[in-house]
Design a protein around this motif. Structure first.
Motif, PDB file in Angstrom:
ATOM      1  N   THR A 144       0.854  -1.192   0.000  1.00  0.00           N
ATOM      2  CA  THR A 144       0.000   0.000   0.000  1.00  0.00           C
ATOM      3  C   THR A 144       0.893   1.247   0.000  1.00  0.00           C
ATOM      4  O   THR A 144       0.695   2.177  -0.796  1.00  0.00           O
ATOM      5  CB  THR A 144      -0.899   0.000   1.258  1.00  0.00           C
ATOM      6  OG1 THR A 144      -1.764  -1.130   1.196  1.00  0.00           O
ATOM      7  CG2 THR A 144      -1.742   1.268   1.331  1.00  0.00           C
TER       8      THR A 144
ATOM      9  N   LEU B  32     -10.489  -0.187 -10.207  1.00  0.00           N
ATOM     10  CA  LEU B  32     -10.769   0.102  -8.801  1.00  0.00           C
ATOM     11  C   LEU B  32      -9.466   0.332  -8.037  1.00  0.00           C
ATOM     12  O   LEU B  32      -9.311   1.324  -7.300  1.00  0.00           O
ATOM     13  CB  LEU B  32     -11.531  -1.069  -8.171  1.00  0.00           C
ATOM     14  CG  LEU B  32     -11.796  -0.910  -6.691  1.00  0.00           C
ATOM     15  CD1 LEU B  32     -13.122  -0.187  -6.469  1.00  0.00           C
ATOM     16  CD2 LEU B  32     -11.822  -2.261  -5.992  1.00  0.00           C
ATOM     17  N   LEU B  33      -8.489  -0.556  -8.239  1.00  0.00           N
ATOM     18  CA  LEU B  33      -7.201  -0.403  -7.557  1.00  0.00           C
ATOM     19  C   LEU B  33      -6.518   0.884  -8.005  1.00  0.00           C
ATOM     20  O   LEU B  33      -5.936   1.617  -7.206  1.00  0.00           O
ATOM     21  CB  LEU B  33      -6.303  -1.618  -7.837  1.00  0.00           C
ATOM     22  CG  LEU B  33      -6.774  -2.947  -7.236  1.00  0.00           C
ATOM     23  CD1 LEU B  33      -5.905  -4.103  -7.718  1.00  0.00           C
ATOM     24  CD2 LEU B  33      -6.753  -2.891  -5.710  1.00  0.00           C
TER      25      LEU B  33
ATOM     26  N   THR C 234      -7.912   3.629  -9.013  1.00  0.00           N
ATOM     27  CA  THR C 234      -8.569   4.773  -8.385  1.00  0.00           C
ATOM     28  C   THR C 234      -8.107   4.942  -6.935  1.00  0.00           C
ATOM     29  O   THR C 234      -7.828   6.060  -6.497  1.00  0.00           O
ATOM     30  CB  THR C 234     -10.100   4.591  -8.438  1.00  0.00           C
ATOM     31  OG1 THR C 234     -10.465   4.416  -9.807  1.00  0.00           O
ATOM     32  CG2 THR C 234     -10.822   5.790  -7.872  1.00  0.00           C
ATOM     33  N   LEU C 235      -8.013   3.827  -6.200  1.00  0.00           N
ATOM     34  CA  LEU C 235      -7.561   3.909  -4.809  1.00  0.00           C
ATOM     35  C   LEU C 235      -6.139   4.466  -4.735  1.00  0.00           C
ATOM     36  O   LEU C 235      -5.821   5.261  -3.856  1.00  0.00           O
ATOM     37  CB  LEU C 235      -7.628   2.527  -4.140  1.00  0.00           C
ATOM     38  CG  LEU C 235      -9.021   1.898  -3.993  1.00  0.00           C
ATOM     39  CD1 LEU C 235      -8.924   0.512  -3.373  1.00  0.00           C
ATOM     40  CD2 LEU C 235      -9.937   2.794  -3.151  1.00  0.00           C
TER      41      LEU C 235
ATOM     42  N   ASP D  42      -6.199   8.271  -5.780  1.00  0.00           N
ATOM     43  CA  ASP D  42      -6.774   9.124  -4.739  1.00  0.00           C
ATOM     44  C   ASP D  42      -6.042   9.003  -3.408  1.00  0.00           C
ATOM     45  O   ASP D  42      -6.423   9.661  -2.429  1.00  0.00           O
ATOM     46  CB  ASP D  42      -8.265   8.785  -4.554  1.00  0.00           C
ATOM     47  CG  ASP D  42      -9.073   9.091  -5.813  1.00  0.00           C
ATOM     48  OD1 ASP D  42      -8.535   9.810  -6.692  1.00  0.00           O
ATOM     49  OD2 ASP D  42     -10.222   8.613  -5.929  1.00  0.00           O
TER      50      ASP D  42
ATOM     51  N   LEU E 195      -6.026   6.643  -1.269  1.00  0.00           N
ATOM     52  CA  LEU E 195      -6.876   6.099  -0.200  1.00  0.00           C
ATOM     53  C   LEU E 195      -6.196   4.878   0.425  1.00  0.00           C
ATOM     54  O   LEU E 195      -6.560   3.725   0.143  1.00  0.00           O
ATOM     55  CB  LEU E 195      -8.256   5.749  -0.758  1.00  0.00           C
ATOM     56  CG  LEU E 195      -9.038   6.955  -1.313  1.00  0.00           C
ATOM     57  CD1 LEU E 195     -10.315   6.514  -2.017  1.00  0.00           C
ATOM     58  CD2 LEU E 195      -9.368   7.936  -0.178  1.00  0.00           C
TER      59      LEU E 195
ATOM     60  N   GLU F 167      -8.397   2.103   2.424  1.00  0.00           N
ATOM     61  CA  GLU F 167      -9.226   1.286   1.537  1.00  0.00           C
ATOM     62  C   GLU F 167      -8.338   0.356   0.687  1.00  0.00           C
ATOM     63  O   GLU F 167      -8.675  -0.800   0.459  1.00  0.00           O
ATOM     64  CB  GLU F 167     -10.063   2.164   0.591  1.00  0.00           C
ATOM     65  CG  GLU F 167     -11.230   2.868   1.259  1.00  0.00           C
ATOM     66  CD  GLU F 167     -10.841   4.203   1.888  1.00  0.00           C
ATOM     67  OE1 GLU F 167      -9.625   4.411   2.187  1.00  0.00           O
ATOM     68  OE2 GLU F 167     -11.731   5.042   2.095  1.00  0.00           O
ATOM     69  N   LEU F 168      -7.213   0.872   0.227  1.00  0.00           N
ATOM     70  CA  LEU F 168      -6.303   0.072  -0.596  1.00  0.00           C
ATOM     71  C   LEU F 168      -5.748  -1.102   0.213  1.00  0.00           C
ATOM     72  O   LEU F 168      -5.737  -2.247  -0.258  1.00  0.00           O
ATOM     73  CB  LEU F 168      -5.164   0.960  -1.126  1.00  0.00           C
ATOM     74  CG  LEU F 168      -4.128   0.295  -2.033  1.00  0.00           C
ATOM     75  CD1 LEU F 168      -4.771  -0.360  -3.252  1.00  0.00           C
ATOM     76  CD2 LEU F 168      -3.076   1.323  -2.485  1.00  0.00           C
TER      77      LEU F 168
ATOM     78  N   ARG G 241      -8.383  -3.734   0.745  1.00  0.00           N
ATOM     79  CA  ARG G 241      -8.591  -4.506  -0.482  1.00  0.00           C
ATOM     80  C   ARG G 241      -7.443  -5.502  -0.709  1.00  0.00           C
ATOM     81  O   ARG G 241      -7.662  -6.661  -1.077  1.00  0.00           O
ATOM     82  CB  ARG G 241      -8.664  -3.520  -1.664  1.00  0.00           C
ATOM     83  CG  ARG G 241      -9.335  -4.052  -2.881  1.00  0.00           C
ATOM     84  CD  ARG G 241     -10.807  -3.758  -2.853  1.00  0.00           C
ATOM     85  NE  ARG G 241     -11.528  -4.496  -3.868  1.00  0.00           N
ATOM     86  CZ  ARG G 241     -12.853  -4.488  -3.981  1.00  0.00           C
ATOM     87  NH1 ARG G 241     -13.593  -3.780  -3.164  1.00  0.00           N
ATOM     88  NH2 ARG G 241     -13.438  -5.199  -4.916  1.00  0.00           N
TER      89      ARG G 241
END
Lengths: 290, 290
Positions: free
Chosen positions: A236, B259-260, B262-263, B266, B268, B271-272, B275
């Motif tokens: 991450t 989706l990944l 975007t995370l 942004d 995030l 959230e990342l 996930r």
């Protein structure tokens, strides 16, 4: 700097890579137990390493300074942000004239942090390309350095004799090839060979909820998704730290994927075969030993 | 059907998989040389196999019928469309009561072709999940059946004793698990575990022209792109044949990738990480032995 066997080595972070480096220093670099120290947040790996005779002394986090002041060479084996925090917190503790290196998967941020670092300590940023799907000291046997790549991103003031010393240690640990580039080039290339691959593996697993799908596996799926068993906090950090280069690589990949998708959708067999033939030839070329 | 060692086996297409099956029949299934025949378009592999004592007789393409009429069990080891052409061309030549199977990576088209096939010949479609990046008889040693999956997509009229016989041969050849599904389920699952993986590997190589990028490889890139060294004509055929299921899988993958992305874009981190943790746990679950 002294010869390898006369130096005292310190490992900060006795996890997967820290443990593997400690073992390689002992097994392949003639480093004696009493010349190898380790510092770690939790005590378990230190006790295991002491019992196994791997290290001469273990230090918990509050006593990191004691270790640093007695080490000629220090490997910082923490997550990228933790490395930056660590050298800020312990800047004064490093031994004057010592050689420091790190293992972080992003290098621009390390280079930036070094702009205000002590000039009497020689920090040579590095990246051993030899991870594993599991984490922690207990799994460090899974890191096999043999035949692997190691990237160094030296800064302007690094001493050439220290760079030579570090390269010698790296080769002796088992690595096959050292590539020296700027932090920017490192982050751009690694965004492709490592980060993009991890994002793809994660997306592949993300889009299939049936865990019994492996009944239909023939090796490809397993090979492409093994790295989806990633260390989530570390990746991450790496994805977000290197987001600019990584997002560019994702876009490039999506363009190529879209092109193949269009050829399949339109049933353009000749064009598809031509493209796949080029891909095949390029990958064979990539696999050749230089 | 007779016992395995009393049957005469025929291999149509002595390439990578045909060669590997021939060797496994000889080495692991007690099939004698004089009970194993092969038919191939080019003569080279036949001559090599004869010299090595692997097969009792070799037949070139125009003489395929002679071989078929003497075989109790036939493995059709050709590309999918070639299998369909072959059974149309040589339908009359198969021995009455014989057991036929194939290795094609798509199964709906084989099932469709069998609707008008002779009823006195028992064709059980199959798919050994054990390929390799190279092709041709000379590389058949690279196909390792040990521990691998084998999919069977029987048709309604297959005889249960023939199915048992074939499963026995498959397990003896070294495969660890046989899964029996409809052709539709096969093509849907394989679109994910095999075809999507090949498209992704090809797209990864397609989007990077620098063949020296492997200096920055740490195993992930190599593992994800090994299958980009694919047999271009065969995979072109498979991708286009199974385009409907494959395109659906590509779309699902692209959604997860987006989706990944975007995370990451942004920033995030929470959230990342969440996930990626789910992905990690799912992949670990997938890797467990059933």
């Amino acid at each position: 700097l002294l010869s390898i066997k006369d130096c005292t080595f310190g490992i900060v972070g006795l996890g997967l890579m820290g443990g593997a480096i400690a073992k390689a220093l002992r097994d392949n670099c003639d480093v004696a137990r009493e010349k190898l120290f380790a510092c770690n947040r939790s005590k378990d790996p230190l006790e295991t390493a002491l019992k196994a005779g791997l290290i001469g002394r273990g230090y918990d986090a509050p006593h990191a300074g004691e270790m640093l002041s007695s080490c000629d060479v220090v490997f910082l084996c923490l997550n990228p942000s933790a490395i930056i925090n660590f050298i800020e917190q312990w800047a004064d503790a490093f031994k004057s004239g010592s050689l420091i290196t790190d293992i972080a998967g992003t290098k621009k941020n390390i280079a930036a942090a070094l702009e205000k670092f002590r000039e009497d300590v020689d920090f040579i940023p590095g990246h051993p390309m030899a991870g594993a799907e599991k984490s922690g000291f207990a799994n460090s046997e899974l890191c096999d350095f043999h035949g692997k790549n190691y990237i160094l991103t030296p800064i302007l003031r690094n001493k050439s004799e220290n760079l030579d010393f570090l390269k010698d240690v790296i080769y002796r640990m088992g690595f096959a090839r050292i590539t020296q580039v700027t932090p920017e080039e490192h982050d751009g290339k690694i965004a492709f060979t490592s980060q993009l691959c991890h994002v793809i593996a994660a997306a592949l697993i993300d889009c299939e909820t049936d865990t019994k799908i492996t009944r239909f596996g023939g090796g490809s799926f397993e090979d492409l998704t093994r790295i989806a068993m990633l260390n989530a906090p570390m990746w991450t950090e790496i994805f977000i730290e290197n987001n600019y280069a990584l997002l560019e690589r994702i876009d490039q990949f999506e363009k190529s994927l879209d092109l193949l998708k269009t050829l399949i959708k339109d049933g353009l067999a000749d064009e598809l075969m031509e493209r796949l033939t080029l891909v095949r030839e390029r990958r064979i070329e990539m696999g050749k030993k230089e």
